[in-house]
Design an enzyme around this catalytic site. Sequence first.
Site, PDB file in Angstrom:
ATOM      1  N   GLY A   6       0.760  -1.301  -0.036  1.00  0.00           N
ATOM      2  CA  GLY A   6      -0.266  -0.084   0.106  1.00  0.00           C
ATOM      3  C   GLY A   6       0.687   1.294  -0.016  1.00  0.00           C
ATOM      4  N   ASN A  33       1.486   3.145  -2.518  1.00  0.00           N
ATOM      5  CA  ASN A  33       0.835   3.965  -3.460  1.00  0.00           C
ATOM      6  C   ASN A  33      -0.538   4.546  -2.831  1.00  0.00           C
ATOM      7  OD1 ASN A  33       1.650   4.449  -6.216  1.00  0.00           O
ATOM      8  ND2 ASN A  33       2.036   2.214  -6.048  1.00  0.00           N
ATOM      9  N   ILE A  75      -8.429  -9.307 -10.951  1.00  0.00           N
ATOM     10  CA  ILE A  75      -8.845  -8.661 -12.171  1.00  0.00           C
ATOM     11  C   ILE A  75     -10.422  -7.937 -12.111  1.00  0.00           C
ATOM     12  CG2 ILE A  75      -9.453  -9.417 -14.664  1.00  0.00           C
ATOM     13  CD1 ILE A  75      -6.639  -9.117 -14.465  1.00  0.00           C
ATOM     14  N   ASN A  94      -5.847   3.156 -12.842  1.00  0.00           N
ATOM     15  CA  ASN A  94      -4.610   2.020 -12.339  1.00  0.00           C
ATOM     16  C   ASN A  94      -3.306   2.569 -12.500  1.00  0.00           C
ATOM     17  OD1 ASN A  94      -3.921  -0.825 -11.739  1.00  0.00           O
ATOM     18  ND2 ASN A  94      -3.189  -0.743 -14.013  1.00  0.00           N
ATOM     19  N   HIS A 126       0.427   1.555 -13.263  1.00  0.00           N
ATOM     20  CA  HIS A 126       1.262   0.393 -13.803  1.00  0.00           C
ATOM     21  C   HIS A 126       2.635   0.665 -13.746  1.00  0.00           C
ATOM     22  CE1 HIS A 126       1.948  -3.476 -15.696  1.00  0.00           C
ATOM     23  NE2 HIS A 126       2.856  -2.574 -16.844  1.00  0.00           N
ATOM     24  N   ASP A 156      -4.491  -3.494 -19.138  1.00  0.00           N
ATOM     25  CA  ASP A 156      -3.490  -2.368 -19.116  1.00  0.00           C
ATOM     26  C   ASP A 156      -3.593  -1.646 -20.602  1.00  0.00           C
ATOM     27  OD1 ASP A 156      -2.211  -2.989 -16.751  1.00  0.00           O
ATOM     28  OD2 ASP A 156      -0.969  -4.476 -17.534  1.00  0.00           O
ATOM     29  N   GLN A 204      10.114   7.794  -7.787  1.00  0.00           N
ATOM     30  CA  GLN A 204      10.411   8.888  -8.720  1.00  0.00           C
ATOM     31  C   GLN A 204       8.914   9.196  -9.678  1.00  0.00           C
ATOM     32  OE1 GLN A 204      13.954   8.876 -11.084  1.00  0.00           O
ATOM     33  NE2 GLN A 204      15.207   8.406  -9.257  1.00  0.00           N
ATOM     34  N   GLU A 228       5.490   6.569  -9.754  1.00  0.00           N
ATOM     35  CA  GLU A 228       4.405   6.366  -9.102  1.00  0.00           C
ATOM     36  C   GLU A 228       3.635   7.110  -7.990  1.00  0.00           C
ATOM     37  OE1 GLU A 228       3.840   1.913  -8.630  1.00  0.00           O
ATOM     38  OE2 GLU A 228       5.748   1.540  -9.441  1.00  0.00           O
TER      39      GLU A 228
END
Length: 208
Positions: free
Chosen positions: A12, A14, A93, A108, A110, A151, A179, A181
Amino acid sequence: MLNIAVLVSGGGTNLQALIDAQNAGQIENGALSLVISSKADAYALERAKQAGISTRVLLRRAFAGQADYDAALLALLAEYQIDLVVLAGFMTIISETVIREYENKIINVHPALIPSFCGPGFYGLHVHEAALKKGVKVSGATVHFVNEVCDGGPIILQKAVEVCQDDTPETLQRRIMEQAEWKLLPEAVSLFCAGKIAVENGRTIIKD
Ligand code: GAR
């Protein structure tokens, strides 16, 4: 105020970047209202609780079939009147049923520059292993809307990050998180909540 749900499966970090951005007043028109985890022991749940955000655990295997799972997820999102769904390291998914209900309202993050190193099987450290195996000199992160192609939805923001010669999947993952996300995801959420992202012909337009 838009209600935001963040879907998580792991550490977690993010989610933490979103919490920090909210605390810093950087998500002006949105509120982190709910965190849904696909795992009962995800550390992300701790982060949510410490931030005072409601949490729920939704295990895919607890449901007999996809339709039952989808119905439970949609009911939860409706209960909290969710306007924006953020996938932040969510490893289950999302089905077409849910995507259709939240068209261009699911974001999302990625950990690569889409269309490189993405699609089925490319998640978490696997993405960075593949990038190092290929020998790319630059990788990065992408924030995009989720559509029915894994994606493959409209790209919102991307940022390139240097690959170093002695990188391991772990060091590359960390650099891309730090740097790219953790900056891009709050920025994209903020733009969405401000109504500044339009989708035209499968591409996004950022309004200023
Ligand atoms: C992040 O690197 C995210 O980009 C990746 O999983 C990690 C989750 O970390 N997501 C994917 O690979 C999705 N295909 P976090 O739980 O610390 O945010």
